[in-house]
Design a protein around this motif. Sequence first.
Motif, mmCIF file in Angstrom:
data_model
loop_
_atom_site.group_PDB
_atom_site.id
_atom_site.type_symbol
_atom_site.label_atom_id
_atom_site.label_comp_id
_atom_site.label_asym_id
_atom_site.label_seq_id
_atom_site.Cartn_x
_atom_site.Cartn_y
_atom_site.Cartn_z
ATOM 1 N N HIS A 94 7.038 63.336 -13.534
ATOM 2 C CA HIS A 94 8.153 64.135 -13.628
ATOM 3 C C HIS A 94 8.578 64.637 -12.367
ATOM 4 N N ALA A 95 8.131 63.926 -10.990
ATOM 5 C CA ALA A 95 8.473 64.232 -9.902
ATOM 6 C C ALA A 95 9.131 62.984 -9.305
ATOM 7 N N LEU A 96 9.875 63.313 -8.330
ATOM 8 C CA LEU A 96 10.664 62.390 -7.515
ATOM 9 C C LEU A 96 10.055 61.457 -6.600
ATOM 10 N N GLU A 97 9.168 60.846 -6.924
ATOM 11 C CA GLU A 97 8.283 59.740 -6.240
ATOM 12 C C GLU A 97 8.198 58.419 -6.648
ATOM 13 N N GLY A 98 7.909 57.483 -5.707
ATOM 14 C CA GLY A 98 7.705 56.337 -5.618
ATOM 15 C C GLY A 98 6.531 55.563 -5.141
ATOM 16 N N LEU B 40 9.240 48.166 -5.069
ATOM 17 C CA LEU B 40 9.201 49.512 -5.202
ATOM 18 C C LEU B 40 9.121 49.859 -6.589
ATOM 19 N N ASP B 41 8.230 50.871 -7.068
ATOM 20 C CA ASP B 41 8.092 51.338 -8.421
ATOM 21 C C ASP B 41 8.443 52.764 -8.404
ATOM 22 N N LEU B 42 9.214 53.366 -9.220
ATOM 23 C CA LEU B 42 9.553 54.611 -9.358
ATOM 24 C C LEU B 42 8.844 55.444 -10.620
ATOM 25 N N THR B 43 8.928 56.710 -10.301
ATOM 26 C CA THR B 43 8.654 57.637 -11.485
ATOM 27 C C THR B 43 9.600 57.680 -12.609
ATOM 28 N N LEU B 44 9.191 58.121 -13.740
ATOM 29 C CA LEU B 44 10.171 58.135 -14.796
ATOM 30 C C LEU B 44 11.383 59.035 -14.339
#
Length: 85
Positions: free
Chosen positions: A3-7, A44-48
């Motif tokens: 739920h955070a803006l992370e990658g 790059l992988d991103l959070t939901l």
Amino acid sequence: NMHALEGAHRFVAYGSLVKVTNLENEQSVIVRINDRPYTQARILDLTLAAAKALGIPPQKTAKVKLEVVALDVSRKEHELRAQQI
């Protein structure tokens, strides 16, 4: 934390801030790099939460543009910068 803006990025230093722009719809978000991708097939992988902010459906891929905004910043500083944008 999904739920955070992370990658997760293959090369960018942990703690760095990266502006990610979806090339299909021009939506952008700034994410904090906190891991390496699960697979070497992606850079790059991103959070939901980050993928949703970019309009990328869950479990899908998209072509994006990456811009490093800041190298190795604290989580608190990232939250402050995100509020300013």
